[in-house]
Design a protein around this motif. Structure first.
Motif, PDB file in Angstrom:
ATOM      1  N   LEU A 304       0.821  -1.209   0.000  1.00 16.13           N
ATOM      2  CA  LEU A 304       0.000   0.000   0.000  1.00 16.13           C
ATOM      3  C   LEU A 304       0.858   1.263   0.000  1.00 16.13           C
ATOM      4  N   SER A 305       1.994   1.214   0.688  1.00 14.69           N
ATOM      5  CA  SER A 305       2.869   2.386   0.725  1.00 14.69           C
ATOM      6  C   SER A 305       3.372   2.742  -0.667  1.00 14.69           C
ATOM      7  N   VAL A 306       3.654   1.712  -1.471  1.00 12.77           N
ATOM      8  CA  VAL A 306       4.096   1.947  -2.850  1.00 12.77           C
ATOM      9  C   VAL A 306       2.949   2.499  -3.687  1.00 12.77           C
ATOM     10  N   MET A 307       1.770   1.909  -3.547  1.00 14.45           N
ATOM     11  CA  MET A 307       0.611   2.356  -4.328  1.00 14.45           C
ATOM     12  C   MET A 307       0.240   3.798  -3.986  1.00 14.45           C
ATOM     13  N   ILE A 308       0.249   4.120  -2.697  1.00 15.42           N
ATOM     14  CA  ILE A 308      -0.080   5.484  -2.264  1.00 15.42           C
ATOM     15  C   ILE A 308       0.954   6.472  -2.785  1.00 15.42           C
ATOM     16  N   GLN A 309       2.222   6.076  -2.691  1.00 15.45           N
ATOM     17  CA  GLN A 309       3.292   6.967  -3.152  1.00 15.45           C
ATOM     18  C   GLN A 309       3.166   7.277  -4.636  1.00 15.45           C
ATOM     19  N   VAL A 310       2.945   6.238  -5.447  1.00 13.77           N
ATOM     20  CA  VAL A 310       2.838   6.421  -6.898  1.00 13.77           C
ATOM     21  C   VAL A 310       1.609   7.255  -7.242  1.00 13.77           C
ATOM     22  N   PHE A 311       0.465   6.915  -6.634  1.00 17.39           N
ATOM     23  CA  PHE A 311      -0.778   7.629  -6.923  1.00 17.39           C
ATOM     24  C   PHE A 311      -0.660   9.113  -6.566  1.00 17.39           C
ATOM     25  N   TRP A 312      -0.156   9.396  -5.356  1.00 12.76           N
ATOM     26  CA  TRP A 312      -0.115  10.780  -4.904  1.00 12.76           C
ATOM     27  C   TRP A 312       0.919  11.598  -5.684  1.00 12.76           C
ATOM     28  N   PHE A 313       2.042  10.962  -6.045  1.00 17.21           N
ATOM     29  CA  PHE A 313       3.072  11.680  -6.799  1.00 17.21           C
ATOM     30  C   PHE A 313       2.564  12.045  -8.196  1.00 17.21           C
ATOM     31  N   LYS A 314       1.856  11.099  -8.823  1.00 19.80           N
ATOM     32  CA  LYS A 314       1.310  11.391 -10.155  1.00 19.80           C
ATOM     33  C   LYS A 314       0.233  12.468 -10.094  1.00 19.80           C
ATOM     34  N   ARG A 315      -0.483  12.500  -8.974  1.00 19.46           N
ATOM     35  CA  ARG A 315      -1.593  13.442  -8.858  1.00 19.46           C
ATOM     36  C   ARG A 315      -1.131  14.841  -8.457  1.00 19.46           C
ATOM     37  N   ARG A 318       4.036  15.514  -5.410  1.00 16.65           N
ATOM     38  CA  ARG A 318       4.667  15.437  -4.093  1.00 16.65           C
ATOM     39  C   ARG A 318       4.613  14.010  -3.573  1.00 16.65           C
ATOM     40  N   ARG A 319       5.501  13.710  -2.620  1.00 13.70           N
ATOM     41  CA  ARG A 319       5.583  12.371  -2.048  1.00 13.70           C
ATOM     42  C   ARG A 319       4.954  12.327  -0.657  1.00 13.70           C
ATOM     43  N   VAL A 320       4.282  11.222  -0.372  1.00 10.44           N
ATOM     44  CA  VAL A 320       3.728  11.006   0.972  1.00 10.44           C
ATOM     45  C   VAL A 320       4.840  10.509   1.893  1.00 10.44           C
ATOM     46  N   PHE A 321       5.647   9.597   1.386  1.00  7.62           N
ATOM     47  CA  PHE A 321       6.755   9.021   2.152  1.00  7.62           C
ATOM     48  C   PHE A 321       8.081   9.533   1.584  1.00  7.62           C
ATOM     49  N   LEU A 322       9.096   9.541   2.416  1.00 10.82           N
ATOM     50  CA  LEU A 322      10.410   9.966   1.937  1.00 10.82           C
ATOM     51  C   LEU A 322      10.890   9.043   0.820  1.00 10.82           C
ATOM     52  N   MET A 323      10.499   7.771   0.924  1.00  9.91           N
ATOM     53  CA  MET A 323      10.793   6.789  -0.117  1.00  9.91           C
ATOM     54  C   MET A 323       9.919   5.574   0.129  1.00  9.91           C
ATOM     55  N   PRO A 325       9.259   1.309  -0.909  1.00  5.78           N
ATOM     56  CA  PRO A 325       8.327   0.871   0.137  1.00  5.78           C
ATOM     57  C   PRO A 325       8.647   1.469   1.518  1.00  5.78           C
ATOM     58  N   LEU A 326       7.774   1.181   2.470  1.00  4.89           N
ATOM     59  CA  LEU A 326       7.775   1.852   3.755  1.00  4.89           C
ATOM     60  C   LEU A 326       9.092   1.696   4.512  1.00  4.89           C
ATOM     61  N   HIS A 327       9.751   0.541   4.398  1.00  5.86           N
ATOM     62  CA  HIS A 327      10.990   0.352   5.159  1.00  5.86           C
ATOM     63  C   HIS A 327      12.064   1.349   4.731  1.00  5.86           C
ATOM     64  N   HIS A 328      12.046   1.767   3.460  1.00  3.97           N
ATOM     65  CA  HIS A 328      13.000   2.774   3.001  1.00  3.97           C
ATOM     66  C   HIS A 328      12.675   4.152   3.586  1.00  3.97           C
ATOM     67  N   HIS A 329      11.398   4.411   3.851  1.00  6.80           N
ATOM     68  CA  HIS A 329      10.995   5.675   4.474  1.00  6.80           C
ATOM     69  C   HIS A 329      11.682   5.822   5.833  1.00  6.80           C
ATOM     70  N   PHE A 330      11.666   4.730   6.614  1.00  6.03           N
ATOM     71  CA  PHE A 330      12.290   4.792   7.934  1.00  6.03           C
ATOM     72  C   PHE A 330      13.814   4.860   7.835  1.00  6.03           C
ATOM     73  N   GLU A 331      14.389   4.242   6.797  1.00  3.39           N
ATOM     74  CA  GLU A 331      15.825   4.398   6.576  1.00  3.39           C
ATOM     75  C   GLU A 331      16.177   5.861   6.338  1.00  3.39           C
ATOM     76  N   LYS A 332      15.358   6.514   5.498  1.00  9.63           N
ATOM     77  CA  LYS A 332      15.590   7.923   5.202  1.00  9.63           C
ATOM     78  C   LYS A 332      15.434   8.800   6.450  1.00  9.63           C
ATOM     79  N   LYS A 333      14.606   8.343   7.386  1.00  7.35           N
ATOM     80  CA  LYS A 333      14.410   9.104   8.626  1.00  7.35           C
ATOM     81  C   LYS A 333      15.561   8.901   9.609  1.00  7.35           C
ATOM     82  N   GLY A 334      16.463   7.975   9.270  1.00  6.86           N
ATOM     83  CA  GLY A 334      17.639   7.781  10.106  1.00  6.86           C
ATOM     84  C   GLY A 334      17.614   6.543  10.972  1.00  6.86           C
ATOM     85  N   TRP A 335      16.576   5.719  10.855  1.00  2.00           N
ATOM     86  CA  TRP A 335      16.546   4.477  11.620  1.00  2.00           C
ATOM     87  C   TRP A 335      17.632   3.537  11.121  1.00  2.00           C
ATOM     88  N   ALA A 336      18.291   2.845  12.037  1.00  2.00           N
ATOM     89  CA  ALA A 336      19.295   1.849  11.657  1.00  2.00           C
ATOM     90  C   ALA A 336      18.595   0.639  11.042  1.00  2.00           C
TER      91      ALA A 336
END
Length: 362
Positions: A304-315, A318-323, A325-336
């Motif tokens: 769902l994170s991928v689907m939401i990201q693609v849909f919202w970016f095309k619309r 802008r991005r909902v998540f930093l990246m 799928p979702l696990h990359h979003h938390f990586e971008k936020k600095g989580w180990a």
């Protein structure tokens, strides 16, 4: 086949007649797959390195840490999982059972698609591989064939319906459209696991948790006494799928030995597509398709994170998540990476327990 392999111990083995018990064969299948994976792991990884010395191509737009920590790691480790799973299946499953073959068709068929995808990536040195359309068409054909096969095996009243968990008597009729629904379940599970497989060990443990839940479900629905007591829709013969699920757990556990951070090998699409497909096929065979969405809720959220990201970016651009799928979003936020992986494992365990609670044991 087993008595022939046991030689002088064959008489004692037959005397106890242990192989007639699904529980024994499930345990044996798990241990066999685990041992095979551990024994053949390093030789297979060495073989994979022979034709991919630079390892799996890493996305340039991905987390920058991946360019350093994951560069040079070979992919296609799913070959190891499928090798151990298949050999264990052939040794311990009842090959006369009708349900085991469509499940293995999906598992190995999706694995072949993933193998081709991985092969193109490592030989052409890009992250594209097989086109998305070609991949979906191939998955659809295999899934539809298996779905029709399942419809022929399922008991009357269940062959074209979708069971609703907790509400035991509720069956949603789909008629001739049910094979398409079943195909979607298998394809969806396959691609959801594929999207989740982005960090060392992230996907393989939730796969094992889901496989353990469905090993139990398969055993219960395949046993008339347990199915009646728990008010489950009985599926005679489905209990044999517990052997495949157990073999999958053993093979995955052995693979985790080599995939634990820092990974010596990635499963690639060869592993993720086949494992997700296997879970989807078992869910269809046991009439617990919706429960798979609960037990595999982590895979659903990642998708769902991928689907939401693609849909919202095309619309909006802008991005909902930093990246995604979702696990990359938390990586971008600095989580180990280990923090993300272990916390996602905890979520997967909780969802597995929630899925089990739908059985409404009384």
């Amino acid at each position: 086949m087993i008595p022939l392999l046991l030689g002088p111990f064959a008489e004692e083995f037959i005397l106890f007649n242990l192989t007639r018990y699904i529980t024994f064969r499930a345990g044996a299948a798990c241990m066999t797959a685990l041992v095979l994976t551990l024994v053949f792991g390093r030789p297979i990884i060495a073989w994979l390195r022979t034709f991919q010395p630079a390892g799996q191509p890493i996305r340039e737009d991905g987390p920058q840490s991946h360019l350093l920590t994951k560069k040079g790691t070979p992919t296609m480790g799913g070959v190891l999982i499928l090798f151990s799973l298949t050999l264990s299946f052939l040794l311990w499953a009842d090959l006369r059972n009708g349900f085991v073959w469509p499940v293995m068709l999906v598992t190995l068929g999706y694995g072949a698609i993933g193998f081709m995808d991985d092969w193109l990536k490592v030989t052409k040195r890009n992250t594209k591989g097989v086109s998305g359309r070609q991949k979906l068409i191939a998955q659809g054909l295999i899934g539809l064939g298996a779905a029709i096969w399942f419809c022929m095996l399922l008991p009357a009243g269940l062959e074209d319906t979708l069971a609703v968990p907790i509400f035991k008597q509720v069956l949603i009729p789909f008629g001739i459209l049910f094979p398409l629904v079943a195909m979607f379940v298998m394809m969806g599970a396959s691609n959801a696991v594929n999207l989740t497989d982005g960090l060392d060990g992230l996907a393989i443990v939730p796969v094992m948790i889901a496989a353990a839940v469905f090993a139990l479900i398969a055993y219960l629905v395949g046993n008339r006494i347990f199915a009646d007591h728990l008010q489950l829709h009985g599926v005679p013969g489905a209990g044999e799928l517990a052997v495949i699920c157990s073999a999958l757990i053993g093979a995955s556990l052995g693979f985790l030995w080599f995939n634990a951070p820092p990974a010596a090998v990635f499963m690639g699409d060869t592993g993720s597509l086949s494992l997700g497909g296997a879970l989807g096929a078992v869910a269809v065979a046991t009439k617990h398709e919706i429960v798979l969405a609960i037990v595999g809720g982590l895979f659903v959220v990642e998708t769902l994170s991928v689907m939401i990201q693609v849909f919202w970016f095309k619309r909006t651009g802008r991005r909902v998540f930093l990246m995604a799928p979702l696990h990359h979003h938390f990586e971008k936020k600095g989580w180990a990476e280990p923090t993300i992986v272990i916390r996602f494992w905890i979520i997967a365990m909780v969802l597995g327990l929630v899925g089990l609670s739908t059985l409404k044991i009384r």
